[in-house]
Design a protein around this motif. Sequence first.
Motif, PDB file in Angstrom:
ATOM      1  N   LYS A 208      -5.159  11.962   4.714  1.00 22.63           N
ATOM      2  CA  LYS A 208      -5.270  10.537   4.389  1.00 22.63           C
ATOM      3  C   LYS A 208      -6.139  10.324   3.153  1.00 22.63           C
ATOM      4  O   LYS A 208      -5.842   9.462   2.310  1.00 22.63           O
ATOM      5  N   ARG A 209      -7.198  11.079   3.039  1.00 23.69           N
ATOM      6  CA  ARG A 209      -8.090  10.937   1.887  1.00 23.69           C
ATOM      7  C   ARG A 209      -7.361  11.248   0.590  1.00 23.69           C
ATOM      8  O   ARG A 209      -7.499  10.530  -0.406  1.00 23.69           O
ATOM      9  N   ASN A 210      -6.563  12.285   0.586  1.00 17.82           N
ATOM     10  CA  ASN A 210      -5.798  12.639  -0.618  1.00 17.82           C
ATOM     11  C   ASN A 210      -4.753  11.573  -0.947  1.00 17.82           C
ATOM     12  O   ASN A 210      -4.523  11.261  -2.121  1.00 17.82           O
ATOM     13  N   ARG A 211      -4.129  11.007   0.095  1.00 14.83           N
ATOM     14  CA  ARG A 211      -3.138   9.960  -0.139  1.00 14.83           C
ATOM     15  C   ARG A 211      -3.790   8.721  -0.740  1.00 14.83           C
ATOM     16  O   ARG A 211      -3.244   8.098  -1.659  1.00 14.83           O
ATOM     17  N   GLY A 212      -4.952   8.343  -0.214  1.00 11.77           N
ATOM     18  CA  GLY A 212      -5.651   7.182  -0.754  1.00 11.77           C
ATOM     19  C   GLY A 212      -6.082   7.381  -2.199  1.00 11.77           C
ATOM     20  O   GLY A 212      -5.943   6.476  -3.027  1.00 11.77           O
ATOM     21  N   ARG A 213      -6.586   8.558  -2.507  1.00 16.03           N
ATOM     22  CA  ARG A 213      -7.005   8.838  -3.886  1.00 16.03           C
ATOM     23  C   ARG A 213      -5.798   8.890  -4.823  1.00 16.03           C
ATOM     24  O   ARG A 213      -5.895   8.467  -5.983  1.00 16.03           O
ATOM     25  N   ARG A 214      -4.684   9.388  -4.310  1.00 11.28           N
ATOM     26  CA  ARG A 214      -3.465   9.400  -5.126  1.00 11.28           C
ATOM     27  C   ARG A 214      -3.050   7.962  -5.453  1.00 11.28           C
ATOM     28  O   ARG A 214      -2.656   7.658  -6.586  1.00 11.28           O
ATOM     29  N   GLY A 215      -3.124   7.070  -4.467  1.00 13.63           N
ATOM     30  CA  GLY A 215      -2.776   5.683  -4.712  1.00 13.63           C
ATOM     31  C   GLY A 215      -3.669   5.032  -5.759  1.00 13.63           C
ATOM     32  O   GLY A 215      -3.183   4.300  -6.635  1.00 13.63           O
TER      33      GLY A 215
ATOM     34  N   ILE B  48      -8.617   4.247   3.093  1.00 18.08           N
ATOM     35  CA  ILE B  48      -7.836   5.487   3.242  1.00 18.08           C
ATOM     36  C   ILE B  48      -8.462   6.610   2.422  1.00 18.08           C
ATOM     37  O   ILE B  48      -8.547   7.753   2.866  1.00 18.08           O
ATOM     38  N   ALA B  49      -8.915   6.280   1.203  1.00 22.28           N
ATOM     39  CA  ALA B  49      -9.524   7.297   0.338  1.00 22.28           C
ATOM     40  C   ALA B  49     -10.853   7.796   0.896  1.00 22.28           C
ATOM     41  O   ALA B  49     -11.281   8.918   0.575  1.00 22.28           O
ATOM     42  N   ASP B  50     -11.535   6.976   1.723  1.00 19.51           N
ATOM     43  CA  ASP B  50     -12.806   7.390   2.327  1.00 19.51           C
ATOM     44  C   ASP B  50     -12.635   7.966   3.723  1.00 19.51           C
ATOM     45  O   ASP B  50     -13.631   8.202   4.425  1.00 19.51           O
TER      46      ASP B  50
ATOM     47  N   THR C 251       0.831  -1.213   0.000  1.00 19.71           N
ATOM     48  CA  THR C 251       0.000   0.000   0.000  1.00 19.71           C
ATOM     49  C   THR C 251       0.864   1.260   0.000  1.00 19.71           C
ATOM     50  O   THR C 251       0.578   2.221  -0.726  1.00 19.71           O
ATOM     51  N   SER C 252       1.925   1.271   0.798  1.00 22.46           N
ATOM     52  CA  SER C 252       2.769   2.466   0.912  1.00 22.46           C
ATOM     53  C   SER C 252       3.456   2.807  -0.400  1.00 22.46           C
ATOM     54  O   SER C 252       3.579   3.987  -0.747  1.00 22.46           O
ATOM     55  N   VAL C 253       3.889   1.800  -1.139  1.00 20.38           N
ATOM     56  CA  VAL C 253       4.593   2.071  -2.385  1.00 20.38           C
ATOM     57  C   VAL C 253       3.635   2.531  -3.479  1.00 20.38           C
ATOM     58  O   VAL C 253       4.014   3.279  -4.384  1.00 20.38           O
ATOM     59  N   ILE C 254       2.366   2.115  -3.392  1.00 23.93           N
ATOM     60  CA  ILE C 254       1.370   2.596  -4.357  1.00 23.93           C
ATOM     61  C   ILE C 254       1.077   4.065  -4.108  1.00 23.93           C
ATOM     62  O   ILE C 254       1.010   4.879  -5.035  1.00 23.93           O
ATOM     63  N   ILE C 255       0.888   4.421  -2.831  1.00 26.57           N
ATOM     64  CA  ILE C 255       0.613   5.820  -2.481  1.00 26.57           C
ATOM     65  C   ILE C 255       1.814   6.704  -2.807  1.00 26.57           C
ATOM     66  O   ILE C 255       1.661   7.842  -3.258  1.00 26.57           O
ATOM     67  N   ASP C 256       3.028   6.166  -2.608  1.00 29.08           N
ATOM     68  CA  ASP C 256       4.256   6.925  -2.889  1.00 29.08           C
ATOM     69  C   ASP C 256       4.307   7.389  -4.344  1.00 29.08           C
ATOM     70  O   ASP C 256       4.685   8.531  -4.628  1.00 29.08           O
ATOM     71  N   GLY C 257       3.928   6.517  -5.269  1.00 27.71           N
ATOM     72  CA  GLY C 257       3.812   6.913  -6.667  1.00 27.71           C
ATOM     73  C   GLY C 257       5.044   6.713  -7.511  1.00 27.71           C
ATOM     74  O   GLY C 257       4.956   6.700  -8.751  1.00 27.71           O
ATOM     75  N   ARG C 258       6.221   6.557  -6.898  1.00 30.73           N
ATOM     76  CA  ARG C 258       7.442   6.427  -7.694  1.00 30.73           C
ATOM     77  C   ARG C 258       7.514   5.108  -8.451  1.00 30.73           C
ATOM     78  O   ARG C 258       8.291   4.968  -9.390  1.00 30.73           O
ATOM     79  N   ILE C 259       6.684   4.127  -8.040  1.00 30.56           N
ATOM     80  CA  ILE C 259       6.682   2.843  -8.733  1.00 30.56           C
ATOM     81  C   ILE C 259       6.250   3.006 -10.187  1.00 30.56           C
ATOM     82  O   ILE C 259       6.708   2.271 -11.073  1.00 30.56           O
ATOM     83  N   PHE C 260       5.393   4.007 -10.459  1.00 28.23           N
ATOM     84  CA  PHE C 260       4.964   4.251 -11.841  1.00 28.23           C
ATOM     85  C   PHE C 260       6.149   4.689 -12.697  1.00 28.23           C
ATOM     86  O   PHE C 260       6.348   4.187 -13.813  1.00 28.23           O
TER      87      PHE C 260
ATOM     88  N   THR D 284      -6.425  -7.864  -3.422  1.00 28.28           N
ATOM     89  CA  THR D 284      -7.689  -7.178  -3.135  1.00 28.28           C
ATOM     90  C   THR D 284      -7.675  -6.553  -1.741  1.00 28.28           C
ATOM     91  O   THR D 284      -8.307  -5.512  -1.531  1.00 28.28           O
ATOM     92  N   PHE D 285      -6.942  -7.173  -0.793  1.00 27.26           N
ATOM     93  CA  PHE D 285      -6.918  -6.574   0.547  1.00 27.26           C
ATOM     94  C   PHE D 285      -6.118  -5.276   0.544  1.00 27.26           C
ATOM     95  O   PHE D 285      -6.365  -4.403   1.386  1.00 27.26           O
ATOM     96  N   VAL D 286      -5.178  -5.103  -0.383  1.00 26.88           N
ATOM     97  CA  VAL D 286      -4.489  -3.826  -0.523  1.00 26.88           C
ATOM     98  C   VAL D 286      -5.431  -2.785  -1.131  1.00 26.88           C
ATOM     99  O   VAL D 286      -5.463  -1.623  -0.691  1.00 26.88           O
ATOM    100  N   LEU D 287      -6.207  -3.202  -2.132  1.00 31.81           N
ATOM    101  CA  LEU D 287      -7.194  -2.288  -2.713  1.00 31.81           C
ATOM    102  C   LEU D 287      -8.221  -1.866  -1.665  1.00 31.81           C
ATOM    103  O   LEU D 287      -8.657  -0.709  -1.640  1.00 31.81           O
TER     104      LEU D 287
END
Length: 368
Positions: free
Chosen positions: A216-223, A208-210, A174-183, A199-202
């Motif tokens: 936290k909401r912005n971080r979840g939506r960014r992920g 987090i997005a809710d 989850t942390s690496v998805i939110i970080d964004g550098r993986i893209f 699916t448990f990460v999703l």
Amino acid sequence: MLKKILRGLFTIIGLIIGYLVGEMLLSTDYLAGFNNFKSDTIQGIIFVIFSTLIFGIILFLISPIIVSFIMKFMDYVEKSTQKMPTSQIIFGTSGAIIGLVIASLFAGLFKYQSLIWNIFAVIFTVIMAALGADICARKRDEILSFFTSIKRKDGFKDKKAKGFTNENPKVLDTSVIIDGRIFDICQTGFVEGPLIIPTFVLEELRHIADSSDGLKRNRGRRGLDILNKIQKELNIEVEIWEKDFPDIAEVDSKLLKLAQVLNGKVITNDFNLNKVAEFQGVPVLNINELANAVKPVVLPGEEMKIQVMKDGKESGQGIAYLDDGTMIVVEGGRRYIGENIVVIVTSVLQTAAGRMIFAKNKDSLVKN
């Protein structure tokens, strides 16, 4: 309806038992002494009919008690199976069948028969069936991934031209998805797929997005946005792992278990998860370690032009930064805040938080 059917079946069973008991009694020595009690006489036929009816009536009367026990047992089994995943039931049943087959093959090796051997064979068969069901139910994910990997090897042959590969799947944290550098890393081609997104990460990203907390909401939506960009813009295979590990509560533990099941690696920038994975022998790709590794190498004695941004902790120190965020501590650089100066590197310190460079103003060294 089922109760009536079961009651009728038990009544029929009682009639059959009564008939067999009547025939058996007629063949005994006790009734054989009476000439009138033979199977081919009227008295014998009446005796068999009477025995059949008696046992049929007895089973008919006690069948409600037996049926109630059967219904309670069926309800217990139904409630127990409802809590179990379908895959666990299927694999458990398959394992029990395999155990029964192995037990029957083992029993066939012995030609002689005896009462002790028959008892041992029954116990051994029950143990093998239970053992096979337990092993297959516990290892269902490993077994399923094994057959899935075989299928992938055949199905991905025509995808190799696009850069797809089935070796070393990467499980995203989850942390690496939110970080964004993986893209960006995947875009360069240094990381090959398939990328596994559980699916448990999703689900964690969705929570987090809710969140009511704006950050936290912005971080979840960014992920979630990063995941959509990876799927739509990158020529890399992305798989959603829909299975779960209900017996494991924490998401990090589930990630490590999934990596073990898939024989893959975990991509993260979580320091604690990295340490736990190393302890369990799970390969990890840490984004922060990668970022530190690709920073430019600076040796003592090199010159660089920097802009002093602020004062440091010690008296007279100035702080500057490279483009990659590396902090430079300039001795006596406080008076040059806001100016561009040329410094000479004196030492480089590598820490867990990153790299620090210590330098001195070139002009002050020349004067000395």
